[in-house]
Motif scaffolding. Sequence first.
Motif, PDB file in Angstrom:
ATOM      1  N   THR A  97      -6.374  -2.808  -2.065  1.00  0.00           N
ATOM      2  CA  THR A  97      -6.474  -1.364  -1.809  1.00  0.00           C
ATOM      3  C   THR A  97      -7.917  -0.966  -1.525  1.00  0.00           C
ATOM      4  O   THR A  97      -8.164   0.066  -0.915  1.00  0.00           O
ATOM      5  CB  THR A  97      -6.050  -0.573  -3.055  1.00  0.00           C
ATOM      6  OG1 THR A  97      -6.874  -1.001  -4.153  1.00  0.00           O
ATOM      7  CG2 THR A  97      -4.596  -0.820  -3.405  1.00  0.00           C
ATOM      8  N   THR A 104       0.840  -1.200   0.000  1.00  0.00           N
ATOM      9  CA  THR A 104       0.000   0.000   0.000  1.00  0.00           C
ATOM     10  C   THR A 104       0.873   1.248   0.000  1.00  0.00           C
ATOM     11  O   THR A 104       1.902   1.292   0.686  1.00  0.00           O
ATOM     12  CB  THR A 104      -0.977  -0.010   1.208  1.00  0.00           C
ATOM     13  OG1 THR A 104      -1.595   1.275   1.297  1.00  0.00           O
ATOM     14  CG2 THR A 104      -0.303  -0.326   2.511  1.00  0.00           C
ATOM     15  N   CYS A 137     -12.070   4.395  -1.421  1.00  0.00           N
ATOM     16  CA  CYS A 137     -11.485   3.151  -0.943  1.00  0.00           C
ATOM     17  C   CYS A 137     -12.373   2.547   0.137  1.00  0.00           C
ATOM     18  O   CYS A 137     -13.069   3.256   0.865  1.00  0.00           O
ATOM     19  CB  CYS A 137     -10.043   3.331  -0.480  1.00  0.00           C
ATOM     20  SG  CYS A 137      -9.810   4.479   0.854  1.00  0.00           S
ATOM     21  N   ARG A 147      -6.996  -3.986  -8.088  1.00  0.00           N
ATOM     22  CA  ARG A 147      -7.043  -3.408  -6.732  1.00  0.00           C
ATOM     23  C   ARG A 147      -6.011  -4.068  -5.810  1.00  0.00           C
ATOM     24  O   ARG A 147      -5.633  -3.505  -4.803  1.00  0.00           O
ATOM     25  CB  ARG A 147      -8.402  -3.626  -6.070  1.00  0.00           C
ATOM     26  CG  ARG A 147      -9.609  -3.422  -6.953  1.00  0.00           C
ATOM     27  CD  ARG A 147     -10.626  -2.500  -6.323  1.00  0.00           C
ATOM     28  NE  ARG A 147     -11.892  -2.603  -6.986  1.00  0.00           N
ATOM     29  CZ  ARG A 147     -12.181  -2.005  -8.143  1.00  0.00           C
ATOM     30  NH1 ARG A 147     -11.278  -1.237  -8.732  1.00  0.00           N
ATOM     31  NH2 ARG A 147     -13.364  -2.147  -8.708  1.00  0.00           N
ATOM     32  N   PRO A 201       0.362  -0.831  -5.358  1.00  0.00           N
ATOM     33  CA  PRO A 201       0.074   0.311  -4.483  1.00  0.00           C
ATOM     34  C   PRO A 201      -0.935   1.246  -5.154  1.00  0.00           C
ATOM     35  O   PRO A 201      -1.050   1.267  -6.383  1.00  0.00           O
ATOM     36  CB  PRO A 201       1.429   0.990  -4.325  1.00  0.00           C
ATOM     37  CG  PRO A 201       2.214   0.578  -5.526  1.00  0.00           C
ATOM     38  CD  PRO A 201       1.724  -0.798  -5.890  1.00  0.00           C
ATOM     39  N   GLU A 202      -1.636   2.014  -4.339  1.00  0.00           N
ATOM     40  CA  GLU A 202      -2.717   2.877  -4.834  1.00  0.00           C
ATOM     41  C   GLU A 202      -2.265   3.810  -5.962  1.00  0.00           C
ATOM     42  O   GLU A 202      -3.002   4.012  -6.930  1.00  0.00           O
ATOM     43  CB  GLU A 202      -3.283   3.719  -3.671  1.00  0.00           C
ATOM     44  CG  GLU A 202      -4.125   2.937  -2.665  1.00  0.00           C
ATOM     45  CD  GLU A 202      -3.333   2.162  -1.618  1.00  0.00           C
ATOM     46  OE1 GLU A 202      -2.091   2.023  -1.749  1.00  0.00           O
ATOM     47  OE2 GLU A 202      -3.959   1.684  -0.644  1.00  0.00           O
TER      48      GLU A 202
END
Length: 387
Positions: free
Chosen positions: A305, A121, A147, A359, A363-364
């Motif tokens: 995520t 993340t 999220c 997802r 990482p985002e």
Amino acid sequence: MSRRLLAAMAKVLDPYYDLIMDEDLAKNEWPKQLDEHQKQEKQSIMAQVMTREMWDKFKDHKTKNGWTLARAINTGVTNPSSFLGCHAGDMESYTEFGPLFKGAVEKYHVGYDMETMKHVTDMDVNKIGTELADHAQKKIISTRIRCARNLSFFPLNTCGTKETREEIAELMEGVFKTFTGDLAGKFYRHTTMSEDEIKELVDKHFLFRGKDKMQAASGYHADWPHGRGIFVSNDEKFLMWLNEGDHLRIISMEQGGDIPSVFDRLGRGAAAVENGLKEVTKRDEVYMSSPVLGMITCCPTNLGTGMRGSVHIIIPKLIKKIGFEGIDKVARSMNCQARGSTGEHSEVIDRVDISNWRRLGYPEYNLVEDMIKCVNVISQMEDEIED
Ligand code: ADP
Ligand code: MG
């Protein structure tokens, strides 16, 4: 006819709110309907994964919160057009009915190997390494990134009760009071909002509509409207959904295409929610999560995520030329997807919703990059079509 009898007759099961079990699943028997689905060319992920052997082996298993295999697959059995077709009731569901959820996770999150990989993340806005092209920027009406989060000390919404849902709303009301600056705002509960207030929030694209058959078939809408609600910041750019699908949906949105600004607010908002929860509950860990699956969510598509970043984009020539299906196909080839103008399973009225598909395992900020790259290509395709 007596009043009581009339009232009882009026209370027939509502497919939009009540949990209606498939006839066989209600008796904890293999669902004959599924045999039919499994003969079709287009099948939900659940139908592709589920076997009679798996059913026999796991049909009597029950998690501590009471989730069963029958409950998990009811949505896909009763809604043959589901893309996924199964939901979890709690964190244990992902291990208790192992092969079903492992199969579903690995089929949706293509390339993710639960044996060898770990989730990561990172919501650092400065790491976004792709820019939105000017021509794309001009076509974007609004940007929204959300999220999903679930509290580790409650069962998931699918497996909740009126009491657990209301306790969550109560707890979150305290958390909302800890927000400061641009994150501060007001909490609206479904139990006290008027129909007009709800409609206004839905029309602004702020609030969920409910009434989703696929969700209802897993119990998401049980005890409606208890514990449901929405928090809206004073500037209407930071929002939170309560007990719609997951316990919490943290949302950052604004008009226009300033994606870094929306992502930055989401990161700050998510941190404020987590800190607020820790402060109010006096716990060190508040979310249901695991190193392999990241954030645990009701729907396996949201694991990791729990993030879906989208833009609403105006592309009339492309819609005319290749249609929604064609646009979705382009998006899928770039790890993204297309949705209609008012959300999942909706029609295109004017705008198209383009968002990241992946997802889990990334990482985002990478997922935001997926969305930017895809929007640039789609905008270019629109510009290349002669008037
Ligand atoms: P989610 O993935 O959060 O469940 P849905 O597809 O159900 O999203 O959409 C929820 C709401 O958010 C809908 O009203 C939808 O139109 C709105 N929405 C999604 N993306 C955007 C966007 N970029 N700008 C404005 N509203 C959006
Ligand atoms: Mg949704």
